[in-house]
Design a protein around this motif. Sequence first.
Motif, PDB file in Angstrom:
ATOM      1  N   ALA A  96       9.418  30.643  41.175  1.00 22.11           N
ATOM      2  CA  ALA A  96       9.783  30.691  42.601  1.00 22.11           C
ATOM      3  C   ALA A  96      10.486  29.426  43.058  1.00 22.11           C
ATOM      4  N   TYR A  97       9.942  28.264  42.714  1.00 23.43           N
ATOM      5  CA  TYR A  97      10.537  27.008  43.191  1.00 23.43           C
ATOM      6  C   TYR A  97      11.955  26.806  42.660  1.00 23.43           C
ATOM      7  N   PRO A  98      12.195  26.884  41.330  1.00 20.17           N
ATOM      8  CA  PRO A  98      13.588  26.727  40.877  1.00 20.17           C
ATOM      9  C   PRO A  98      14.492  27.865  41.335  1.00 20.17           C
ATOM     10  N   ALA A  99      13.946  29.070  41.548  1.00 15.27           N
ATOM     11  CA  ALA A  99      14.787  30.195  41.978  1.00 15.27           C
ATOM     12  C   ALA A  99      15.319  29.964  43.393  1.00 15.27           C
ATOM     13  N   ILE A 100      14.455  29.508  44.312  1.00 12.74           N
ATOM     14  CA  ILE A 100      14.913  29.231  45.679  1.00 12.74           C
ATOM     15  C   ILE A 100      15.911  28.075  45.678  1.00 12.74           C
ATOM     16  N   ALA A 101      15.620  27.050  44.873  1.00 14.70           N
ATOM     17  CA  ALA A 101      16.563  25.928  44.772  1.00 14.70           C
ATOM     18  C   ALA A 101      17.894  26.389  44.192  1.00 14.70           C
ATOM     19  N   TRP A 102      17.865  27.331  43.255  1.00 17.09           N
ATOM     20  CA  TRP A 102      19.105  27.865  42.677  1.00 17.09           C
ATOM     21  C   TRP A 102      19.946  28.550  43.749  1.00 17.09           C
ATOM     22  N   VAL A 103      19.305  29.275  44.668  1.00 21.16           N
ATOM     23  CA  VAL A 103      20.038  29.931  45.762  1.00 21.16           C
ATOM     24  C   VAL A 103      20.753  28.877  46.604  1.00 21.16           C
ATOM     25  N   LEU A 104      20.073  27.779  46.938  1.00 21.50           N
ATOM     26  CA  LEU A 104      20.720  26.706  47.699  1.00 21.50           C
ATOM     27  C   LEU A 104      21.809  26.040  46.867  1.00 21.50           C
ATOM     28  N   HIS A 105      21.540  25.856  45.594  1.00 20.86           N
ATOM     29  CA  HIS A 105      22.503  25.231  44.677  1.00 20.86           C
ATOM     30  C   HIS A 105      23.806  26.025  44.637  1.00 20.86           C
ATOM     31  N   ARG A 106      23.689  27.336  44.536  1.00 19.35           N
ATOM     32  CA  ARG A 106      24.876  28.188  44.451  1.00 19.35           C
ATOM     33  C   ARG A 106      25.485  28.466  45.821  1.00 19.35           C
ATOM     34  N   GLY A 107      24.620  28.797  46.779  1.00 17.50           N
ATOM     35  CA  GLY A 107      25.119  29.219  48.079  1.00 17.50           C
ATOM     36  C   GLY A 107      25.723  28.100  48.895  1.00 17.50           C
ATOM     37  N   LEU A 108      25.162  26.886  48.805  1.00 20.51           N
ATOM     38  CA  LEU A 108      25.650  25.761  49.601  1.00 20.51           C
ATOM     39  C   LEU A 108      26.363  24.710  48.762  1.00 20.51           C
ATOM     40  N   ASP A 109      26.551  24.995  47.488  1.00 19.16           N
ATOM     41  CA  ASP A 109      27.245  24.078  46.578  1.00 19.16           C
ATOM     42  C   ASP A 109      26.570  22.702  46.565  1.00 19.16           C
ATOM     43  N   LEU A 110      25.250  22.719  46.506  1.00 14.42           N
ATOM     44  CA  LEU A 110      24.478  21.481  46.417  1.00 14.42           C
ATOM     45  C   LEU A 110      24.181  21.163  44.956  1.00 14.42           C
ATOM     46  N   GLY A 111      24.001  19.902  44.668  1.00 12.63           N
ATOM     47  CA  GLY A 111      23.519  19.534  43.354  1.00 12.63           C
ATOM     48  C   GLY A 111      22.102  20.055  43.151  1.00 12.63           C
ATOM     49  N   ALA A 112      21.732  20.304  41.906  1.00 15.63           N
ATOM     50  CA  ALA A 112      20.409  20.850  41.626  1.00 15.63           C
ATOM     51  C   ALA A 112      19.310  19.945  42.164  1.00 15.63           C
ATOM     52  N   GLU A 113      19.516  18.631  42.062  1.00 11.88           N
ATOM     53  CA  GLU A 113      18.490  17.682  42.504  1.00 11.88           C
ATOM     54  C   GLU A 113      18.275  17.779  44.014  1.00 11.88           C
ATOM     55  N   ASN A 114      19.366  17.749  44.780  1.00 14.34           N
ATOM     56  CA  ASN A 114      19.236  17.845  46.233  1.00 14.34           C
ATOM     57  C   ASN A 114      18.692  19.207  46.659  1.00 14.34           C
ATOM     58  N   ALA A 115      19.079  20.266  45.953  1.00 14.87           N
ATOM     59  CA  ALA A 115      18.570  21.599  46.278  1.00 14.87           C
ATOM     60  C   ALA A 115      17.058  21.661  46.081  1.00 14.87           C
ATOM     61  N   LEU A 116      16.573  21.034  45.032  1.00 13.35           N
ATOM     62  CA  LEU A 116      15.131  21.015  44.789  1.00 13.35           C
ATOM     63  C   LEU A 116      14.392  20.248  45.883  1.00 13.35           C
ATOM     64  N   LEU A 117      14.931  19.104  46.274  1.00 10.02           N
ATOM     65  CA  LEU A 117      14.278  18.305  47.307  1.00 10.02           C
ATOM     66  C   LEU A 117      14.286  19.022  48.655  1.00 10.02           C
ATOM     67  N   ILE A 118      15.412  19.622  49.014  1.00  6.20           N
ATOM     68  CA  ILE A 118      15.487  20.338  50.292  1.00  6.20           C
ATOM     69  C   ILE A 118      14.516  21.522  50.295  1.00  6.20           C
ATOM     70  N   THR A 119      14.425  22.218  49.160  1.00  7.15           N
ATOM     71  CA  THR A 119      13.477  23.336  49.059  1.00  7.15           C
ATOM     72  C   THR A 119      12.049  22.860  49.254  1.00  7.15           C
ATOM     73  N   ALA A 120      11.675  21.788  48.557  1.00  6.12           N
ATOM     74  CA  ALA A 120      10.306  21.268  48.655  1.00  6.12           C
ATOM     75  C   ALA A 120       9.993  20.786  50.059  1.00  6.12           C
ATOM     76  N   GLN A 121      10.944  20.089  50.681  1.00  8.35           N
ATOM     77  CA  GLN A 121      10.682  19.522  52.004  1.00  8.35           C
ATOM     78  C   GLN A 121      10.693  20.601  53.088  1.00  8.35           C
ATOM     79  N   SER A 122      11.498  21.626  52.926  1.00  8.11           N
ATOM     80  CA  SER A 122      11.448  22.758  53.857  1.00  8.11           C
ATOM     81  C   SER A 122      10.112  23.486  53.725  1.00  8.11           C
ATOM     82  N   ALA A 123       9.635  23.632  52.489  1.00 11.20           N
ATOM     83  CA  ALA A 123       8.330  24.258  52.270  1.00 11.20           C
ATOM     84  C   ALA A 123       7.205  23.395  52.840  1.00 11.20           C
ATOM     85  N   ALA A 124       7.371  22.060  52.763  1.00 16.12           N
ATOM     86  CA  ALA A 124       6.370  21.169  53.370  1.00 16.12           C
ATOM     87  C   ALA A 124       6.288  21.411  54.872  1.00 16.12           C
ATOM     88  N   TRP A 125       7.433  21.576  55.503  1.00 10.97           N
ATOM     89  CA  TRP A 125       7.454  21.915  56.935  1.00 10.97           C
ATOM     90  C   TRP A 125       6.705  23.218  57.175  1.00 10.97           C
TER      91      TRP A 125
END
Length: 441
Positions: A113-142
């Motif tokens: 689940a975690y890498p899959a959601i980050a992959w959606v951000l990575h592909r959809g918003l053209d983010l680097g994998a690292e930033n996509a992972l951090l944004i996913t984790a921090q959005s989930a923290a919220w």
Amino acid sequence: MTAVLYNKGNAELEEPCIPRDVPVFSALPPARLMTRISATAKALSAGLVATLVQMLVAIFLLAPDGPFEYRYQTLLQHDSHWFANIVDRGYQTIVPPISHKMMEVSNTGFFPAYPAIAWVLHRGLDLGAENALLITAQSAAWGFWTYFFLFCERWNLPSGWQLLGALAILAHPAAFFLVAGYSESLFLMGLLGFLYWSGTESRGGRILAAIHGIVMSATRIVGLPCALAPLVKRIWELGWRKLTNVRDWLANYGATVLVSASAMLGGLGFFVYCQFRWGRWDIYMLTQQFGWGIEPDYLAIFKPSSYHWLLPALEDPTQMSQMAMTFGGLLLLGIFAFEFLPGARRQTNRSVRISFYFTAFILYFLSVSGVAGVHMESMLRYEFCLHPLIVLALLHYLHNLPLRSWLGRASAVTGIALISAAGLGLESWYIWNFTRGNWVA
């Protein structure tokens, strides 16, 4: 609008122009809806503040010096690189998996689940994998913090109690993993959301519970048994004798079983994927065994040798994890004694807390069983996942417990403040080391 009538005594009486037996419908929303929206907005705001505080402290106060992007990405360490590898390459492995840790060969030791959601951000918003992972984790923290405050609002906890509860969670030495590139925040958001919505009786609530449960079980394998929490609560509410009435099972437990079964689809779907792709549904467990040396010992919590009583060295993360395992066990044992042994208070609405105790025990039991063979490594981080559940349960318990002594309340607040101060100091030490690449949990 009113009409003035005169009775026989010439006294004026006011009566509505619309007869009382005529139904009148108002276009204004009911007060309950406005209250609900207000509670949700309050929880969202408080959750955002808690998340931002964690991020600001980690990035600007404790991360190593450098440009913002560099400081920000220091929250990506160790297991984060495995998740980034999955985002970039997808799952890859040989069968059987390689006999040591090498992500380029076998990276199937993590749930999707975690890498899959980050992959959606990575592909959809053209983010680097690292930033996509951090944004996913921090959005989930919220999301996690929002559900924490939603529970507080549901139970009508005073603002001071909510603040103390949040402080008790923030002060856990591993709480910073909520905003790091790890799956803790997504799992906890899914778990709390699942418990929150499964506590409602509406169809929409059950659907939302199932969605959160799917995310929960697709994030960590321990989410699969946690999905049984609503069923355990339902059995507790109706009493064990109802189980003997087989004819009424569908009426009594049907809807709850459906929610629990739906919540398991995330984890079960991953097993089905592994079976079709590699012919081994258990490739995750094999990778954990071959790469990390994880061989579960389901009797570990009953073995005295599993518990460590010496004061741990601050710079030794393994000893700190061993102490976390011991402390977590003592905490659960104490709660069990207060809640369930003869003489325990009965009028504290215990049924609300049953699902929290059940999931906390499952998290503790399976985590200890998994890492017992590797000297409790990472148990400090795993123990954090049951910490918010215990905090919420204790807040609810204390709120329903009459505390007539102001001295008792003052002592409790002082104790929480002192322990939290010590915990925040220890957590700062761990953040400082983590952002510099050192292993902490």
